[in-house]
Write an enzyme that holds these catalytic residues in place. Structure first.
Site, short mmCIF file in Angstrom:
data_model
loop_
_atom_site.label_atom_id
_atom_site.label_comp_id
_atom_site.label_asym_id
_atom_site.label_seq_id
_atom_site.Cartn_x
_atom_site.Cartn_y
_atom_site.Cartn_z
N THR A 1 0.81 -1.23 0.00
CA THR A 1 0.00 0.00 0.00
C THR A 1 0.84 1.28 0.00
OG1 THR A 1 -0.17 -0.10 2.42
CG2 THR A 1 -1.94 -1.13 1.15
N MET B 1 4.12 3.89 -1.38
CA MET B 1 4.44 4.49 -2.68
C MET B 1 5.19 3.52 -3.58
SD MET B 1 6.49 8.07 -3.41
CE MET B 1 5.23 9.11 -2.68
N ARG C 1 21.45 -4.80 2.89
CA ARG C 1 22.34 -4.40 1.79
C ARG C 1 23.81 -4.70 2.05
NH1 ARG C 1 19.42 1.39 0.92
NH2 ARG C 1 17.55 0.64 -0.15
N CYS D 1 18.26 4.01 -3.88
CA CYS D 1 17.84 4.58 -5.17
C CYS D 1 18.94 5.40 -5.83
CB CYS D 1 16.58 5.41 -4.99
SG CYS D 1 16.66 6.62 -3.64
N SER E 1 10.05 12.41 -3.21
CA SER E 1 9.43 11.09 -3.22
C SER E 1 10.35 10.04 -2.62
CB SER E 1 9.03 10.69 -4.64
OG SER E 1 10.15 10.69 -5.50
N GLY E 2 11.65 10.32 -2.59
CA GLY E 2 12.59 9.42 -1.95
C GLY E 2 12.37 9.29 -0.46
N HIS F 1 15.57 11.60 -9.21
CA HIS F 1 16.82 12.12 -8.65
C HIS F 1 17.77 12.55 -9.76
CE1 HIS F 1 15.39 10.79 -4.90
NE2 HIS F 1 16.15 9.73 -4.69
#
Length: 332
Positions: free
Chosen positions: A12, A14, A102, A131, A161-162, A238
């Site tokens: 749900t 972004m 990561r 990103c 948005s990041g 970006h």
């Protein structure tokens, strides 16, 4: 091609919603599809491939109960740390978009255009890079292969948005004159040299992510890298200024040709006609756009690049779906 059971965890949010959009575009061979989220979002519905799906609460039995083959995670580090090992133990391959795994030496960190073969070493969990790192390494891979990279200086201009819906809302509300809730300062008409928390060395966590992740993806722990990451009042995509010092001399036209042949790269570099990558044009695309390619005359074998990409698509959702696609094609 084998049909799979696929799940999206954090459906749900972004990135989660973009997972669904990209999966529809890719049309992977999905037998059964599931969407999971927290108890708060459970019971709501999402549409995928023209069919309505009820969001299920993520539990410790979800993966075994539904025999999930591949799960795309975008639900935050805490959820990934808890549920990714459970999923892996159930025979599911997790592709995780958080920072939780990561830098784990047992977890491959993958950008399919750069190091797809690393996928083969997975032990049930594969990490999606940050990103800003993803688009950078796509642009740098041809240079690293052809000339070798000695040093990288990253300066990023990262969209709100990041930072998720909270970041998006801060810019929307800030433009109306309202105070920020996500960022420590107003982002509207402003630039914040502050992404994630500050560390003891004076760098932010985001800056050190770019340093450490680039070294891991290129399998070169001695690679010299420095980074400054800046949040800018742009909604999506970006932009990055990347200064690279190469090991070998180059002719600029040859170097441009080398970059242009890189997988997933589109060159936009015609300054006489004001053609160069722009965030507004990159949005909605999976390619990495490279321009302003020019020699750095202050150092031997130096070059400057301007690199732009959609951080929600290539920087998150599309990269993860590409990994899933590679697994289906090569390992199933």
């Amino acid at each position: 091609m084998k049909k799979i059971n696929l799940a999206v965890v954090g459906a749900t949010g972004m990135v989660g919603r973009t997972f669904l959009k990209v999966l529809e575009e890719k049309n992977l061979p999905i037998e059964n599809f599931y969407v999971f989220a927290s108890a708060r979002s459970a019971g709501s519905t999402l549409t995928f491939m023209g069919k309505e799906y009820t969001v299920l609460e993520l539990t410790e039995t979800s993966f075994k109960e539904h025999q999930i083959d591949i799960a795309l995670f975008s639900a935050g580090g805490g959820t990934s740390l808890k549920f990714a090992p459970i999923a892996a133990e159930s025979g599911c391959i997790v592709i995780d978009n958080s920072s939780a795994w990561r830098m784990d030496p047992n977890v491959p960190l993958v950008v399919p255009e750069v190091n797809p073969e690393a996928i083969r070493s997975h032990k049930g969990i594969i990490a999606n890079p940050n990103c800003s790192t993803i688009q950078a390494v796509v642009a740098l891979k041809p240079l690293n292969e052809y000339y070798g990279i000695k040093r990288i200086v990253y300066t990023t201009f990262q969209a709100v948005s990041g930072a998720g819906m909270g970041g998006w809302s801060d810019l929307e509300e800030g433009l109306k004159g309202n105070a920020p809730k996500k960022f420590p300062h107003q982002i509207a008409n402003n630039c914040l040299p502050h992404i994630d928390v500050f560390l003891e060395n004076g760098y932010t966590k985001e800056e050190m992510k770019m340093v450490e992740e680039t070294r891991k993806i290129f399998d070169n722990q001695s690679l010299r890298i420095t980074s400054t990451t800046v949040r800018v009042p742009v909604f999506n995509s970006h932009s990055e200024s990347i200064n690279v010092e190469l090991n070998k001399p180059f002719e600029i036209n040859e170097l441009k040709d080398v970059i242009s042949k890189g997988e997933g790269i589109i060159i936009q570099d015609d300054v006489a006609n004001n053609v160069y990558p722009l965030a507004i044009n990159a949005t909605g695309h999976d390619e990495v756009f490279v321009g302003r390619i020019r020699r750095d005359e202050s150092v031997d074998n130096g070059v400057n690049l301007w690199v732009v990409a959609d951080n929600i698509r290539k920087g998150a959702a599309s990269n993860a779906v590409q990994i899933a696609e590679w697994i289906i094609q090569h390992m199933m």
